[in-house]
Scaffold this motif. Structure first.
Motif, PDB file in Angstrom:
ATOM      1  N   TYR A 121      -5.287  -0.489  -5.420  1.00  0.00           N
ATOM      2  CA  TYR A 121      -5.078  -0.992  -4.065  1.00  0.00           C
ATOM      3  C   TYR A 121      -5.553  -2.428  -3.890  1.00  0.00           C
ATOM      4  O   TYR A 121      -5.026  -3.169  -3.074  1.00  0.00           O
TER       5      TYR A 121
ATOM      6  N   TYR B  69       0.830  -1.209   0.000  1.00  0.00           N
ATOM      7  CA  TYR B  69       0.000   0.000   0.000  1.00  0.00           C
ATOM      8  C   TYR B  69       0.860   1.253   0.000  1.00  0.00           C
ATOM      9  O   TYR B  69       0.701   2.142  -0.834  1.00  0.00           O
ATOM     10  N   THR B  70       1.798   1.313   0.930  1.00  0.00           N
ATOM     11  CA  THR B  70       2.683   2.480   1.021  1.00  0.00           C
ATOM     12  C   THR B  70       3.586   2.575  -0.199  1.00  0.00           C
ATOM     13  O   THR B  70       3.780   3.658  -0.765  1.00  0.00           O
TER      14      THR B  70
ATOM     15  N   ARG C 244       1.908   3.976  -3.401  1.00  0.00           N
ATOM     16  CA  ARG C 244       1.638   5.413  -3.332  1.00  0.00           C
ATOM     17  C   ARG C 244       2.895   6.233  -3.610  1.00  0.00           C
ATOM     18  O   ARG C 244       2.804   7.317  -4.198  1.00  0.00           O
TER      19      ARG C 244
ATOM     20  N   ALA D 184      -4.795   6.812  -9.880  1.00  0.00           N
ATOM     21  CA  ALA D 184      -4.589   6.283  -8.530  1.00  0.00           C
ATOM     22  C   ALA D 184      -4.091   4.849  -8.613  1.00  0.00           C
ATOM     23  O   ALA D 184      -4.333   4.150  -9.604  1.00  0.00           O
TER      24      ALA D 184
ATOM     25  N   SER E 159       2.792   8.746  -6.688  1.00  0.00           N
ATOM     26  CA  SER E 159       2.897  10.168  -6.339  1.00  0.00           C
ATOM     27  C   SER E 159       4.057  10.832  -7.071  1.00  0.00           C
ATOM     28  O   SER E 159       3.923  11.938  -7.609  1.00  0.00           O
TER      29      SER E 159
END
Length: 278
Positions: A257, A81-82, A85, A254, A89
């Motif tokens: 996830y 998850y981290t 991102r 995005a 990003s």
């Protein structure tokens, strides 16, 4: 979606690719079929600290500046998850600042595509041999589960997806795959000749062995390919999509996830609660 070898002449300039969905930060700069530079950094907890520095160093070592780039490809997960991102990003920020097209690539598809090519080159096996080659990329999702999907390389050399990215119980996935492959082999003129299980297999060795035994019983060769994602395959897949005129919206893009772990759900809930209180 079908991905074949596109005419890379339609891509003017190199593509830089980045993925941090796993413990390995993978990045590459690719121009056509040539890898200009590539890095891997096995430091999951420090992805956010080093990623921008690594990308700048990579571009510099390749003699490439941001103005000459044709686009930015990024692994969109599923996975950590981290980690996801971080890459997304950074890629979104660079695409916006540099005014370059952004293209998201399934990290699982890159694992499958890379493992198949890497394994075939190592064993000098033809990718266009008789029958279909199915590729099952896996990433551990804990509690007997895996992030996975299904892809095939046809006898004619076409790359196709046949199962979407998802979280599955590994035991059930093995049974499902063997059932489908057996049905295709019995009913089609293009039987499944091989099934490749690719990725980090260390947490699922028992099910990998069961897949091997079931495949042998049904006349299907099972190939277990331990593989760490390489940035070049994110770049190659992104290049092909860009050549086909596909890109993502920088503002709305995005990560995929798929499913958060229990700890991540609790952490996100806590952060949301703190944000409301603040």
């Amino acid at each position: 979606m079908k991905l074949e070898q596109q005419d890379m002449k339609s891509i003017e300039g190199p593509v830089i690719a980045l993925d941090t969905s796993t413990a390995s930060m993978a990045a590459a700069v690719v121009l056509g079929h040539n890898v200009l530079g590539e890095i891997q950094s096995l430091a999951e907890r420090n992805h956010s600290v080093h990623v921008v520095t690594h990308l700048k160093q990579l571009l510099a070592s390749c003699g490439v500046n941001e103005q000459s780039l044709a686009g930015i490809a990024v692994g969109k997960g599923p996975g950590s998850y981290t980690g996801m991102r971080i890459a997304v990003s950074v890629a979104k920020t660079l695409a916006w600042v540099w005014n370059k097209p952004l293209i998201g690539v399934s990290s699982l598809e890159a694992v499958a595509y890379g493992a198949l090519h890497h394994g075939s080159e190592s064993s000098q096996t033809s990718l266009t041999a008789s029958g279909e080659k199915w590729v099952l990329p896996i990433m551990d999702a804990r509690r007997g589960q895996v992030y996975t999907a299904g892809f095939r390389m046809t006898a004619g050399g076409a790359w196709e997806r046949w199962e979407n990215d998802a979280v599955k119980l590994m035991h059930d996935w093995v049974d499902d795959v063997i059932g489908r492959a057996t049905a295709v082999t019995q009913q089609s003129s293009a039987p499944v000749s091989q099934i490749w299980l690719a990725g980090d297999l260390s947490q699922h060795e028992a099910e990998a062995e069961r897949l091997h035994q079931l495949g042998a019983a049904n006349g299907i060769e099972i190939i277990r390919q331990t593989y760490v994602l390489e940035g070049r395959w994110i770049a190659y897949l992104g290049q092909q999509l860009l050549a086909a005129g596909v890109s993502d919206d920088v503002h709305t893009f995005a990560p995929n996830y798929t499913q958060l772990t229990e700890a991540e759900v609790k952490l996100n809930a806590k952060q949301s609660e703190e944000g409301i209180k603040g």
